[in-house]
Design an enzyme around this catalytic site. Structure first.
Site, PDB file in Angstrom:
ATOM      1  N   PHE A 113       0.851  -1.190   0.000  1.00 40.73           N
ATOM      2  CA  PHE A 113       0.000   0.000   0.000  1.00 40.73           C
ATOM      3  C   PHE A 113       0.887   1.240   0.000  1.00 40.73           C
ATOM      4  O   PHE A 113       1.825   1.334   0.799  1.00 40.73           O
ATOM      5  CB  PHE A 113      -0.885  -0.023   1.243  1.00 40.73           C
ATOM      6  CG  PHE A 113      -1.970   1.016   1.240  1.00 40.73           C
ATOM      7  CD1 PHE A 113      -3.123   0.830   0.494  1.00 40.73           C
ATOM      8  CD2 PHE A 113      -1.836   2.160   1.983  1.00 40.73           C
ATOM      9  CE1 PHE A 113      -4.130   1.792   0.499  1.00 40.73           C
ATOM     10  CE2 PHE A 113      -2.834   3.132   1.991  1.00 40.73           C
ATOM     11  CZ  PHE A 113      -3.984   2.936   1.243  1.00 40.73           C
ATOM     12  N   ASP A 184       2.158  -5.744   8.121  1.00 41.10           N
ATOM     13  CA  ASP A 184       0.994  -4.862   8.132  1.00 41.10           C
ATOM     14  C   ASP A 184      -0.242  -5.746   7.947  1.00 41.10           C
ATOM     15  O   ASP A 184      -0.358  -6.455   6.939  1.00 41.10           O
ATOM     16  CB  ASP A 184       1.113  -3.817   7.018  1.00 41.10           C
ATOM     17  CG  ASP A 184       0.009  -2.774   7.103  1.00 41.10           C
ATOM     18  OD1 ASP A 184      -1.120  -3.134   7.518  1.00 41.10           O
ATOM     19  OD2 ASP A 184       0.261  -1.609   6.750  1.00 41.10           O
ATOM     20  N   TYR A 209     -10.629   0.227  11.339  1.00 42.55           N
ATOM     21  CA  TYR A 209     -11.853   0.707  10.660  1.00 42.55           C
ATOM     22  C   TYR A 209     -12.217  -0.129   9.443  1.00 42.55           C
ATOM     23  O   TYR A 209     -13.254   0.100   8.836  1.00 42.55           O
ATOM     24  CB  TYR A 209     -11.717   2.192  10.269  1.00 42.55           C
ATOM     25  CG  TYR A 209     -10.489   2.501   9.442  1.00 42.55           C
ATOM     26  CD1 TYR A 209     -10.449   2.234   8.084  1.00 42.55           C
ATOM     27  CD2 TYR A 209      -9.358   3.059  10.036  1.00 42.55           C
ATOM     28  CE1 TYR A 209      -9.314   2.497   7.342  1.00 42.55           C
ATOM     29  CE2 TYR A 209      -8.221   3.329   9.303  1.00 42.55           C
ATOM     30  CZ  TYR A 209      -8.200   3.047   7.955  1.00 42.55           C
ATOM     31  OH  TYR A 209      -7.066   3.303   7.232  1.00 42.55           O
ATOM     32  N   LYS A 210     -11.352  -1.108   9.078  1.00 40.78           N
ATOM     33  CA  LYS A 210     -11.693  -1.990   7.955  1.00 40.78           C
ATOM     34  C   LYS A 210     -12.489  -3.176   8.504  1.00 40.78           C
ATOM     35  O   LYS A 210     -13.625  -2.996   8.930  1.00 40.78           O
ATOM     36  CB  LYS A 210     -10.414  -2.390   7.218  1.00 40.78           C
ATOM     37  CG  LYS A 210      -9.777  -1.187   6.515  1.00 40.78           C
ATOM     38  CD  LYS A 210      -8.426  -1.461   5.894  1.00 40.78           C
ATOM     39  CE  LYS A 210      -7.907  -0.202   5.209  1.00 40.78           C
ATOM     40  NZ  LYS A 210      -6.468  -0.243   4.927  1.00 40.78           N
ATOM     41  N   ARG A 356     -13.135  -4.249  -6.626  1.00 45.48           N
ATOM     42  CA  ARG A 356     -12.750  -4.954  -5.407  1.00 45.48           C
ATOM     43  C   ARG A 356     -13.976  -5.244  -4.543  1.00 45.48           C
ATOM     44  O   ARG A 356     -14.830  -4.372  -4.355  1.00 45.48           O
ATOM     45  CB  ARG A 356     -11.805  -3.998  -4.654  1.00 45.48           C
ATOM     46  CG  ARG A 356     -10.907  -4.607  -3.668  1.00 45.48           C
ATOM     47  CD  ARG A 356      -9.835  -3.607  -3.294  1.00 45.48           C
ATOM     48  NE  ARG A 356     -10.374  -2.488  -2.527  1.00 45.48           N
ATOM     49  CZ  ARG A 356      -9.750  -1.888  -1.508  1.00 45.48           C
ATOM     50  NH1 ARG A 356      -8.564  -2.311  -1.140  1.00 45.48           N
ATOM     51  NH2 ARG A 356     -10.277  -0.876  -0.874  1.00 45.48           N
TER      52      ARG A 356
HETATM   53  C1  LIG Z   1      -5.808   1.094   4.741  1.00 46.76           C
HETATM   54  C2  LIG Z   1      -4.324   1.019   4.779  1.00 46.76           C
HETATM   55  C3  LIG Z   1      -3.555   2.075   5.299  1.00 46.76           C
HETATM   56  C4  LIG Z   1      -4.212   3.360   5.738  1.00 46.76           C
HETATM   57  O1  LIG Z   1      -3.455   4.045   6.675  1.00 46.76           O
HETATM   58  P1  LIG Z   1      -4.134   5.190   7.565  1.00 46.76           P
HETATM   59  O2  LIG Z   1      -2.995   5.884   8.177  1.00 46.76           O
HETATM   60  O3  LIG Z   1      -5.018   4.499   8.561  1.00 46.76           O
HETATM   61  O4  LIG Z   1      -4.940   6.056   6.665  1.00 46.76           O
HETATM   62  C5  LIG Z   1      -2.184   1.902   5.385  1.00 46.76           C
HETATM   63  N1  LIG Z   1      -1.589   0.766   4.965  1.00 46.76           N
HETATM   64  C6  LIG Z   1      -2.305  -0.264   4.455  1.00 46.76           C
HETATM   65  C7  LIG Z   1      -1.610  -1.517   4.011  1.00 46.76           C
HETATM   66  C8  LIG Z   1      -3.686  -0.152   4.321  1.00 46.76           C
HETATM   67  O5  LIG Z   1      -4.389  -1.143   3.779  1.00 46.76           O
END
Ligand SMILES: *Cc1c(COP(=O)(O)O)cnc(C)c1O
Length: 397
Positions: A113, A184, A209-210, A356
């Site tokens: 990500f 992660d 939040y996911k 997705r």
């Molecule tokens: C959703 C996601 C994020 C989002 O990071 P925030 O700081 O919470 O906005 C970061 N890394 C990954 C791999 C994600 O899927």
């Protein structure tokens, strides 16, 4: 066994909507509204500042961290909540690099990500000690693990395709060359069983939040292996990670173990929503969840492939090599997803061409999957996507 009809009833979903985007933003647990209102009125409203002690606000990041720990194979006192995932990535990477001072390479994959990679780029720039971030294709990670590598930093489940790394194999391989590993779990926590302790992971981070349904802006979590927790130097040395925050000592002294990964004042209202969501998670058997998520995903893939020849599966076909999401490629994927949302099935789109779908047994059943396939087939058969109103890109896709 977990009763998934019972868990579905605990979520508030709009009538008629099939929600396949819990991998981006989980839905509202029915109990969350009252829990947040209670926290506001009875605690904030009535107790004011005394609620930090009387309502246990100050310990909430550790208490909720322990409950998340059960879902990811971490013991009590090994997980703490706070900040956003990007911040937690930064903290974990800074601490890990500090534990490998003679090595200069951070290894990740090209599917990671972007925020994780951006945070690494920012940190390496600030350190200015000649580190480099090396990104290789996901299938080349194992071969790229050499003795130059200080830290292997991976997102276990790919946010675009759902492809899943083998945590046990890669952690062991990284350790065999002397590297530390950061996992992660953004697309893993609440999606599949994870055993951080069993895998020997050094650090892990994730968001709530996911799949964990804490609501927009819910706090992230961080795990540090017990063997490293007292050695890890917190780069973001905020007062709530201090050994004695209320001593107001001008010099920083880290708190023992995971508490040092706290930074500043925790988001109490948001944690009240997470608390309500974790009441549901407390009843969930992760093996049962995984089996159900695979059954639903297999049915979705079979249905879409039978009915929508225009779409190409972008996720691994082997369910044991994917997380709890299924993705398809389609050149007009953005417009097709907008048309599908208009038809009451909510997924999302990731550039350049990925549609997705998060498959979340807590509130998605086989009827939903069949209905989703039906409506998607309708969008494709009737070319409902071929309409200018579905092509205008919004800020958030
Ligand atoms: C959703 C996601 C994020 C989002 O990071 P925030 O700081 O919470 O906005 C970061 N890394 C990954 C791999 C994600 O899927």
């Amino acid at each position: 066994m977990t009763d998934f009809a019972a868990t579905k009833a605990l979520f508030s979903l709009p009538e008629g909507m099939i929600y396949l985007d819990g991998n981006s933003l989980g839905p509202l647990p029915r109990a969350a509204g009252a829990r947040v209102a209670q926290c506001m009125q009875d605690e904030w409203g009535e107790m004011l500042i005394t609620a930090w002690n009387r309502a246990g606000w100050m310990d909430q990041p550790a208490r909720l961290g322990d409950r998340i720990g059960r879902l990811i194979g971490a013991g009590p006192g090994q997980v703490v909540l706070g900040d956003t995932l990007s911040i937690k990535v930064y903290q974990a990477l800074a601490a890990a690099l500090d534990l490998r001072p003679d090595r200069k390479v951070v290894l990740s994959d090209t599917g990671n990500f972007p925020s994780d990679l951006y945070m690494a780029q920012g940190l390496l720039g600030s350190l200015d000690r000649g580190h480099s971030l090396r990104c290789v294709p996901p299938e080349e990670i194992e071969a790229a693990l050499t003795e130059e590598v200080a830290v292997l930093m991976l997102t276990q489940v790919d946010y675009r395709t759902g492809r899943m790394h083998d945590m046990d194999v890669l952690t062991e391989k990284a350790h065999s060359v002397g590297a530390l590993v950061i996992w992660d779990l953004a697309h893993s926590a609440g999606a599949l069983p994870i055993d951080l302790g069993g895998a020997g992971a050094d650090f892990a981070v994730g968001c709530t939040y996911k799949f964990l349904n804490s609501g927009p802006g819910g706090p992230a979590f961080i795990y540090v292996a017990p063997a490293l927790a007292d050695a890890a130097r917190p780069a973001l040395s905020g007062w709530l990670g201090h050994a004695e925050p209320f001593a107001f000592d001008p010099d920083y002294r880290p708190a023992p173990a995971i508490a040092r990964m706290r930074v500043g004042t925790p988001p109490i209202l948001q944690m009240a929503a997470l608390d309500a969501s974790l009441d549901i998670w407390d009843q969930v058997d992760m093996q049962a969840l995984r089996a159900r998520s695979i059954a639903l995903s297999e049915a979705f893939i079979a249905g879409v492939e039978a009915r929508c020849p225009q779409l190409q599966l972008a996720s691994p076909r082997d369910p044991h090599r994917r997380g709890a999401q299924v993705s398809f490629r389609f050149d007009e994927g953005y417009a097709a997803m907008q048309a599908l949302i208009a038809a009451g099935v909510v997924g999302d789109f990731r550039a350049p061409d990925i549609m997705r779908f998060g498959i979340t047994p807590l509130y998605t059943d086989m009827d939903d999957i069949e209905q989703a396939v039906e409506r998607l087939a309708d969008v494709m058969d009737k070319r409902l996507w071929d309409n200018p109103k579905f092509r205008t890109r919004a800020g958030v896709t």
